[in-house]
Design a protein around this motif. Structure first.
Motif, PDB file in Angstrom:
ATOM      1  N   PRO A  41      -4.980 -55.183  -3.973  1.00  0.00           N
ATOM      2  CA  PRO A  41      -3.308 -54.006  -3.276  1.00  0.00           C
ATOM      3  C   PRO A  41      -3.961 -54.682  -1.114  1.00  0.00           C
ATOM      4  CG  PRO A  41      -5.392 -52.623  -3.447  1.00  0.00           C
ATOM      5  CD  PRO A  41      -5.235 -54.561  -4.165  1.00  0.00           C
ATOM      6  N   MET A  42      -2.172 -53.713  -0.761  1.00  0.00           N
ATOM      7  CA  MET A  42      -2.229 -54.255   0.573  1.00  0.00           C
ATOM      8  C   MET A  42      -2.248 -53.279   1.507  1.00  0.00           C
ATOM      9  SD  MET A  42      -0.024 -57.705   0.842  1.00  0.00           S
ATOM     10  CE  MET A  42      -0.097 -57.794   2.327  1.00  0.00           C
ATOM     11  N   GLY A  62      -2.495 -49.408  -1.118  1.00  0.00           N
ATOM     12  CA  GLY A  62      -1.601 -50.619  -1.788  1.00  0.00           C
ATOM     13  C   GLY A  62      -0.150 -49.129  -2.096  1.00  0.00           C
ATOM     14  N   GLU A  63      -0.262 -48.229  -2.190  1.00  0.00           N
ATOM     15  CA  GLU A  63       0.386 -47.383  -2.818  1.00  0.00           C
ATOM     16  C   GLU A  63       1.499 -47.083  -1.332  1.00  0.00           C
ATOM     17  OE1 GLU A  63      -2.080 -45.214  -6.279  1.00  0.00           O
ATOM     18  OE2 GLU A  63      -2.212 -44.509  -4.166  1.00  0.00           O
ATOM     19  N   PHE A  64       2.527 -46.953  -2.280  1.00  0.00           N
ATOM     20  CA  PHE A  64       3.792 -45.699  -0.823  1.00  0.00           C
ATOM     21  C   PHE A  64       4.646 -45.167  -1.569  1.00  0.00           C
ATOM     22  CE2 PHE A  64       6.540 -49.673  -2.170  1.00  0.00           C
ATOM     23  CZ  PHE A  64       7.243 -49.355  -2.223  1.00  0.00           C
ATOM     24  N   ALA A  65       5.088 -44.118  -1.189  1.00  0.00           N
ATOM     25  CA  ALA A  65       6.420 -43.403  -1.295  1.00  0.00           C
ATOM     26  C   ALA A  65       7.320 -43.138  -0.782  1.00  0.00           C
ATOM     27  CB  ALA A  65       5.553 -42.064  -2.375  1.00  0.00           C
ATOM     28  N   THR A  77       7.349 -55.463   5.087  1.00  0.00           N
ATOM     29  CA  THR A  77       6.543 -56.451   5.871  1.00  0.00           C
ATOM     30  C   THR A  77       5.700 -56.454   6.734  1.00  0.00           C
ATOM     31  OG1 THR A  77       7.545 -55.838   7.993  1.00  0.00           O
ATOM     32  CG2 THR A  77       9.067 -56.663   7.214  1.00  0.00           C
ATOM     33  N   PHE A  78       4.533 -57.243   7.113  1.00  0.00           N
ATOM     34  CA  PHE A  78       3.584 -57.483   6.899  1.00  0.00           C
ATOM     35  C   PHE A  78       2.540 -58.731   7.705  1.00  0.00           C
ATOM     36  CE2 PHE A  78      -1.245 -57.641   6.335  1.00  0.00           C
ATOM     37  CZ  PHE A  78      -1.836 -56.005   6.610  1.00  0.00           C
ATOM     38  N   ILE A 100       4.621 -55.086  -6.172  1.00  0.00           N
ATOM     39  CA  ILE A 100       5.350 -55.670  -5.532  1.00  0.00           C
ATOM     40  C   ILE A 100       4.659 -56.315  -4.960  1.00  0.00           C
ATOM     41  CG2 ILE A 100       7.116 -55.964  -3.547  1.00  0.00           C
ATOM     42  CD1 ILE A 100       7.740 -52.985  -3.886  1.00  0.00           C
ATOM     43  N   ALA A 101       4.224 -57.767  -4.960  1.00  0.00           N
ATOM     44  CA  ALA A 101       3.293 -58.811  -4.485  1.00  0.00           C
ATOM     45  C   ALA A 101       4.051 -59.718  -2.913  1.00  0.00           C
ATOM     46  CB  ALA A 101       3.657 -60.087  -5.379  1.00  0.00           C
TER      47      ALA A 101
END
Length: 258
Positions: A41-42, A62-65, A77-78, A100-101
């Protein structure tokens, strides 16, 4: 009574269809961002909804909402990874295990000796060899914005006044053909996540996606607003956003007066 019952069924079916379709319904979408090479996870990946101009970042898992509707575009973006654009689908709302990778960028580093100023080690000599930015910002009474116009000479001041009193046709064409995108400027400036992301970037890639403008268009806008070449090439994306916003606000004032 029969007519009322028929109308009720029609409304019920329409509501169900709308919820299933989801095109115009804003809901929270949840997903996890992972490293494509390691499946780890990022954390701290920036996630932007380009349609609604809002942003968020991933947590330590690595989770988002983020709020979205079907067919919205998410832009991830990273640093050191290839940006990813994702089109929101109904399945992403139904299943919360979406992953999402992001793919890491590969850089081939070679030995490079950087000597931009040919420094000698002697302060008196090196100071004279340093490049100085000769761009100046001019503030004019009655306006809340400044104009950068190069060297502080009478000709530079004349250039500033000329830009204000006679806005370039190029600006009218650029701003005029993207009115909806330009209206997003204020929302972009008010979103802390977007501002934090832009403050750390210098490549204009995120601005291009948010504003739907080409890099050359961004440079043309700033050039015609009398920002120096030094500012255009060295400013971070947040400074560029603020400069475009100031230019656009002044453009709207001038257009109303015409």
């Amino acid at each position: 009574m029969k007519n009322y019952f028929t109308l009720f069924l029609t409304l019920l079916c329409f509501t169900a269809f709308s919820q299933e379709d989801g095109d115009t319904i804003d809901r929270k979408i949840r997903a996890t961002v992972i490293n494509a090479q390691t499946d780890d996870p990022m954390e701290s990946v920036h996630v932007l909804n380009l349609n609604q101009v809002i942003g968020t970042i991933t947590n330590e898992k690595g989770e988002f909402a983020i709020t979205a509707a079907v067919n919205d575009t998410l832009y991830l973006t990273f640093l050191g990874f290839k940006p990813q654009k994702i089109r929101v689908t109904n399945d992403m709302f139904k299943f919360e295990d979406t992953k999402i990778a992001l793919t890491e960028l590969a850089y081939a580093l070679e030995e490079v000796i950087v000597r931009p100023y040919q420094l000698t080690g002697f302060l008196e000599i090196d100071v004279k060899n340093m490049v100085v930015n000769n761009g100046y910002q001019y503030s004019i009474s009655g306006l809340n914005v400044g104009y950068e116009a190069g060297n502080k000479t009478p000709s530079a001041v004349t250039k500033v006044l000329g830009a204000i009193l006679n806005p370039a046709d190029l600006l009218r064409n650029l701003f005029g053909r993207q009115p909806n995108q330009m209206r997003k400027l204020r929302k972009m400036k008010e979103d802390d996540q977007i501002r934090d992301l832009l403050a750390s970037k210098f490549d204009r890639e995120t601005l291009v996606e948010l504003l739907q403008l080409e890099k050359v268009d961004i440079e043309d806008i700033l050039s015609n607003c009398n920002y120096s070449k030094s500012f255009i090439t060295t400013a971070n994306d947040l400074q560029i956003l603020d400069a475009i916003s100031s230019c656009y606000e002044e453009f709207k004032v001038l257009n109303r007066e015409k």
